[in-house]
Design a protein around this motif. Structure first.
Motif: not given
Length: 217
Positions: A52-71
């Motif tokens: 939703a933010f990207f489609n409004m023209g934002f540069t967006v970052l989402r990430f995994n908190f510590r201990g989740v996935g490869r974090s």
């Protein structure tokens, strides 16, 4: 969308970074639900907010908190996760020095972390808080809340009951200089199963677009 690895307080953090071509595009960070209950950056609400933010023209970052996935690291009761969010925002800002607008969006546990990040980072100009768990966590640190934002929850939320969300909103309404917009989606549960996900994204998009035109006048 490039996978990124960036430094966090306890080692590497894994994210998805979605840049715009415009160098002065607004930036947004999206925070995921509770790590100990299956929350990751690929949760459907987080994913939908990201786009939703990207489609409004934002540069967006989402990430995994510590201990989740490869974090790296391990769950830290929200204290370390707030530091992770601050590191993610540092990384996003370092790649986008010319942004005039900086937003934070969070879902459930991520909404709690996002609102704490607001208190630390005066450059955040707006927030989206989805299903904030006001029954589980203390939000009294928002005194005063430094920026205006949208709090959105479902009327059928059994995880974070609507009455607690209303209590939080009423406290924030007493503060001067900011406007808290509250939307309760009729029939939606905590996770905004369809057709409520579309309603969530529509409300978010309408709100953010309106705020961007107001602040750029």
């Amino acid at each position: 969308m490039p996978e990124v690895i960036f430094p966090g307080p306890e080692g590497r953090l894994e994210g998805r970074y979605h840049p715009q071509k415009e160098r002065d595009a607004p930036i947004a960070i999206v925070l995921h639900p509770h790590p100990q209950f299956g929350g990751t950056m690929n949760h459907k609400v987080v994913h939908a907010l990201h786009y939703a933010f990207f489609n409004m023209g934002f540069t967006v970052l989402r990430f995994n908190f510590r201990g989740v996935g490869r974090s790296q690291g391990e769950y830290d009761q929200g204290i370390g996760e707030l530091s992770d969010a601050a590191s993610a925002l540092d990384y996003l800002q370092s790649m986008n020095n010319n942004s005039k607008h900086c937003w934070v969006a969070g879902f459930s546990f991520g909404a709690w972390i996002g609102m704490q990040l607001l208190m630390r980072r005066p450059e955040i100009t707006g927030f989206i808080s989805v299903s904030p768990p006001a029954n589980m966590y203390d939000f009294s640190f928002l005194a005063p809340c430094p920026s205006s934002g949208l709090i959105i929850n479902g009327s059928a939320d059994r995880v974070a009951p609507p009455a607690d969300t209303v209590g939080l909103v009423n406290k924030l309404h007493e503060q001067k200089g900011i406007t808290i917009t509250h939307t309760e989606v009729e029939g939606a549960g905590h996770f905004f199963e369809q057709p409520h996900m579309d309603t969530l994204i529509d409300h978010t998009t309408d709100y953010v677009k309106r705020r961007l035109t107001e602040t750029s006048r």
